[in-house]
Structures are given as structure tokens and as C-alpha cells.
Design a protein around this motif. Structure first.
Motif, PDB file in Angstrom:
ATOM      1  N   ILE B   9       0.857  -1.203   0.000  1.00  0.00           N
ATOM      2  CA  ILE B   9       0.000   0.000   0.000  1.00  0.00           C
ATOM      3  C   ILE B   9       0.882   1.238   0.000  1.00  0.00           C
ATOM      4  CG2 ILE B   9      -2.155   0.907   0.931  1.00  0.00           C
ATOM      5  CD1 ILE B   9      -2.058  -1.548   2.884  1.00  0.00           C
ATOM      6  N   GLY B  14      -1.779   2.492  -2.993  1.00  0.00           N
ATOM      7  CA  GLY B  14      -2.637   3.382  -2.220  1.00  0.00           C
ATOM      8  C   GLY B  14      -3.446   4.319  -3.106  1.00  0.00           C
ATOM      9  N   GLU B  33       0.372  -5.771   3.797  1.00  0.00           N
ATOM     10  CA  GLU B  33       1.518  -4.848   3.793  1.00  0.00           C
ATOM     11  C   GLU B  33       2.595  -5.409   4.712  1.00  0.00           C
ATOM     12  OE1 GLU B  33       2.529  -1.808   2.218  1.00  0.00           O
ATOM     13  OE2 GLU B  33       4.245  -2.451   3.427  1.00  0.00           O
ATOM     14  N   ASN B  38       3.857   1.061   7.716  1.00  0.00           N
ATOM     15  CA  ASN B  38       3.092   1.451   6.525  1.00  0.00           C
ATOM     16  C   ASN B  38       1.658   0.939   6.600  1.00  0.00           C
ATOM     17  OD1 ASN B  38       5.278   2.783   5.505  1.00  0.00           O
ATOM     18  ND2 ASN B  38       5.698   1.337   3.847  1.00  0.00           N
ATOM     19  N   ALA B  42      -1.519   3.314   6.407  1.00  0.00           N
ATOM     20  CA  ALA B  42      -2.515   3.107   5.352  1.00  0.00           C
ATOM     21  C   ALA B  42      -3.918   3.052   5.955  1.00  0.00           C
ATOM     22  CB  ALA B  42      -2.205   1.820   4.590  1.00  0.00           C
ATOM     23  N   LEU B  47      -6.721   4.511   3.319  1.00  0.00           N
ATOM     24  CA  LEU B  47      -6.449   3.912   2.003  1.00  0.00           C
ATOM     25  C   LEU B  47      -7.114   2.539   1.914  1.00  0.00           C
ATOM     26  CD1 LEU B  47      -2.632   4.770   1.671  1.00  0.00           C
ATOM     27  CD2 LEU B  47      -4.610   6.130   0.941  1.00  0.00           C
ATOM     28  N   PRO B 128       2.715   4.999   1.854  1.00  0.00           N
ATOM     29  CA  PRO B 128       1.278   5.332   1.893  1.00  0.00           C
ATOM     30  C   PRO B 128       1.003   6.831   1.895  1.00  0.00           C
ATOM     31  CG  PRO B 128       1.968   4.162   3.907  1.00  0.00           C
ATOM     32  CD  PRO B 128       3.105   4.090   2.955  1.00  0.00           C
TER      33      PRO B 128
END
Lengths: 282, 282
Positions: B9, B14, B33, B38, B42, B47, B128
Motif C-alpha cells: 500500500i 494506495g 503490507e 506502513n 494506510a 487507504l 502510503p
């Protein structure tokens, strides 16, 4: 400030006229322009209020004269402007190289009226249509060899350009030309070479158009820049440009060697080094 | 389309999740991920709606799986995703090189569920935080070796990406990798080399910062790009990148020769040739 005369009403001259007018820093703008079509367009676009064909008459009527012609013409025009100048005028050039130009007028009796400046801003376009109002706001104005200019002329320039607003940076001409080679002239060389590479390799122009993304456009956009502007710059700053270009060729050849040798740790290290540019360019 | 699973992501994964959601093209977004920080970001940034740590479970729940990891990880992750896929899933990669990847899964029993795509869009940022909603609108999506994918899988991909909206272009993997070297990979090499040149020559970082204008920033911004993404791309597209890089070195050396020889007519001709890029890049 009453009357500003702009000699050469293209991207830089036209944008300066628009910016000075918009900030209320002068009331009358007179253009001197060798190309009749550009003169007509500059009037139509309102970059200047009128065109003057007689250079000494234009200078005589000016408070500030901005000489914004390509660097080859600059070597001829600036001395003519200084010939016509009196203690009433302030004269600036906006040229991208300074060494040869400042040497050419070093002994001119009106040298003191002249302030050498280089606004560090531009686009890949040229001519009066390229003029835009906010080109200079927040950018750096290099003032070169300010000690060679009359203090009142420097003061006038400082007041005007700080009001755009620009940040002023004082350099001697040799330092200016060296730094300009690093942070401007080499970018144009690499961009021209990149365009030539892709045009050579990609015979199908439609395919480039279809595939080109922001990254490619970003690195190649300077390749649209005019040879009439850039050949004289490279010529007058030849030694510095060759020096920086040789370093760039060395760096490219080293990246090539790492890839050819499949030295991916070395390639990663080099890219991490290049990433340090993040600290400088936001 | 109900559930989209995004593996990796970052910038591309993303941004695709954001774009598909904004267009109402899917309702649930699940992230896989490897980097826990991250994954957390995210989720925070919205996201994805949740993180799944078990890859086969994530794939089983998916209608569409987007594999958006760097190209070295891609070679390992894509086969695992196809192992877990059934006739219910469509799997896409968004990788920047295709030859080695498509060869690696050529004989996979679920090869038909996989559609190889490359959205020609990106920025110099990664992770992200770099994801943005409108990254793909109006850009080109290359679909590679579409004849190797099940027709219904290709149809699903066409419907989704045309709705972003993107323009679809069909290439075989070898052509894709060649063109990508011209219009994307070489730009990154030149930008890394330019950053290294300036960092080598300009020891005073403050001076670069003061003087750098839009032109310099434009040519050097790709030098901020992540080595974790780019080393595997250069590695997997090594032959094409070396070929284009050699042409670029020839073009740079020719410009250098013209300037060293003071052949200004030749330099003007070369710049006029480079200006032809205007016809292609608006």
C-alpha cells in the motif's frame, strides 16, 4: 518610479513589466523590440503601453531601463544603452551569464548606472506570449558585482525587486557564472540530450505521446527551450558548462558501469547519495 | 466489484485504492503490507478498511487483487497470489517491467486470472503518505500480453480502469519494456546523475537552495525516487536501460563536442532537433 523601458519584450522582459505594474512600482511601460511581430503582440497583451523605435530616445525618457535580450545581442545593446544613459537612469540587464558582459562594460563612463542582475526564474517558453505575472514572486535575484554600481542605483534595484517580492543574493560575476552552470545551464544540456535520445530511439512519436508520464515530461520539458536564447548562454559560459558537463558524464558513466557490472549494492548506494537532493529541493 | 485487495500500500497501490473507491468501483478495500508502520499509516489515511496478514486468506476474499510491491518482491509475491487464486479472482500487477515477471508465471496453472498492467503515472515519492486520488485520471494504462489472460479477466480490468478514467494501450511485454526504458527509466537515470553532479560540484548546499529555479527542480526531482523501487526495475530491464543510456551518453558527448569545438551552428541545429519534442509533449 515613473517610466520603465523594457528592451526585449519576451518571457523575462514581459514578465517583469507585468510584475512591476501589478505591484504598482511604475506607471508607464515603454517597449523597445527588434521583432515587429513581437512588438505588436506585446502591445496587444498589454505588456507595454507603447513601442519606441529610437533607442536613445527611449533611454532618455526612462527612470529604469531593463535590457532583456538574448546574451549575444546583450553584448551589443547594453553599451548602447549606457552610451545614452545619464545620472537620472538606472540600467539593469537580466542575463544568464555575467563574466563576458561585465568585462565588456567595465570601463564604460556610465558603468555606475548599471546594476547586473539575474532573476532565477523562467520557463521553457519564449516571446511575449510566454510572459506571466507571478514568475518572480518568492524567487532569488542575484545581484552581481554590486560594488561596481552607484549606491543609489543599487538601492533603487533593491527596493523594486524586494517588493515583487524577491530574495536578493549578492555574488561576484565569476561565482554567478559557475553556480549558474550547476543549477541551470547543465539542466538544459541534459534535457536537450534526453529529448534527442528519445527522438532518436523512438521513431514512433505517437508511442512517446501515449506513454510519456509526468516524470518524463518533467525531465524533458526544458528541451523545448529556444536555441536563440541558449546557444549564446552556453557560448559565454562555455568553460563552466564544459566543466560541469564533464562531471555529469562521469556520474552517468559510473551509473552505467554499476548496472553493466550488475553491482546492485553500488547502484543502491549511488541512488541513496542522489536522494540527498531531498534536503535541498523540497 | 465488491472487495479489492491491495498488496503493497504505497504510492501506486494506495493511489489506486483511493481512485477506485472515489469512483464507486468497489466497496471494500483490504490491505496486505509487509511493513507494519506502513500498514498502520494506510489504515489511518483510509487507504484501506482493514489489514489482512494471511495472504491466501486475503486473496480468497478478493474480487480483484492488485499486487503493487517493488519489482524484486513482485517476482516472489505474484506466484503466491496466483497459487491462492481461483476462477473467482482477477489478479493484476502494476509493475514497471514485465519481461521477467511474465516469464516467471508463464506456466502457472492460474495464469489466465492474471492481467499484467502498468499505469503510466507516478511521483518521486513513495509509501502510503504518497498516495493521491487523481494520479491516474487521463493517463495511459498499458495492458501487456492480454491474449495470455482469460477474456473475462481482461474485460474486468478494462471496465475498471477505463472508468478512472484511463486510456488503454495494448503492448507485448518486450515492447513495453523497451518503451518504458525510453520514456521513464532513462529519465530517472539522468536525474540521479544530475543530482550527483550538482551535489559533487556544489559543496555549499545552501547555495544550491538559494539559486535553484523551476528548471533545475524539474530535471532533478526524480532523483528523490526510492532505490528500493528503482534498483529492481533497472535490474529487470537492464539490457534496454543500458541500450538507451548508451544512446544518451552519445548525445551528451556530441553536445559536448560541439561546445568544445565552438561549433555554434551545430549546437543550434542540435537544439532545434531537440525542440521537436514540443510536437509530442505539450
Amino acid at each position: 518610479m515613473n517610466t520603465v523601458v523594457v528592451i526585449g519584450i519576451g518571457l523575462i522582459g514581459g514578465s517583469l513589466a507585468l510584475s512591476l505594474r501589478q505591484q504598482g512600482l511604475a506607471t508607464r511601460f515603454v517597449g523597445v523590440e527588434a521583432n515587429p511581430e513581437n512588438a505588436r503582440r506585446a502591445l496587444e497583451l498589454g505588456l507595454v503601453d507603447r513601442i519606441e523605435t529610437d533607442l536613445p530616445a527611449a533611454v532618455a525618457a526612462a527612470d529604469l531601463v531593463i535590457v532583456a535580450v538574448p546574451m549575444d545581442a546583450m553584448l551589443a545593446v547594453l553599451p548602447q544603452v549606457l552610451d545614452a544613459a545619464t545620472a537620472r537612469q538606472v540600467v539593469v540587464d537580466v542575463g544568464s551569464t555575467k563574466g563576458q558582459l561585465l568585462a565588456a562594460v567595465a570601463d564604460h563612463p556610465n558603468r555606475g548606472r548599471f546594476v547586473a542582475i539575474h532573476p532565477m526564474a523562467g520557463t521553457e517558453y519564449s516571446g511575449p506570449e510566454a510572459a506571466v505575472q507571478h514568475l518572480f514572486a518568492g524567487k532569488t535575484l542575484v545581484v552581481c558585482d554590486a560594488h561596481r554600481s552607484d549606491p543609489d542605483a543599487v538601492q533603487t534595484v533593491e527596493n523594486l525587486f524586494r517588493a515583487l517580492p524577491m530574495r536578493l543574493l549578492y555574488l561576484d560575476a565569476a561565482d554567478h557564472d559557475l553556480h549558474a552552470a550547476y543549477v541551470s545551464h547543465i539542466s538544459h544540456i541534459t534535457s536537450f540530450a534526453l529529448a534527442l535520445t528519445v527522438l532518436e530511439k523512438e521513431k514512433e512519436e505517437q508511442r512517446i505521446f501515449d506513454l510519456a508520464s509526468g516524470g518524463f515530461e518533467s525531465t524533458v520539458r526544458l528541451a523545448k527551450s529556444s536555441p536563440a536564447m541558449w546557444v549564446p548562454i552556453f557560448r559565454q559560459n562555455r568553460t563552466n558548462v564544459l566543466d560541469v558537463l564533464d562531471e555529469h558524464l562521469r556520474q552517468l558513466q559510473e551509473l552505467r558501469r554499476l548496472l553493466a557490472d550488475e553491482d546492485y549494492d553500488g547502484l543502491r548506494n549511488s541512488i541513496e547519495q542522489a536522494n540527498h537532493i531531498r534536503k535541498i529541493i523540497s
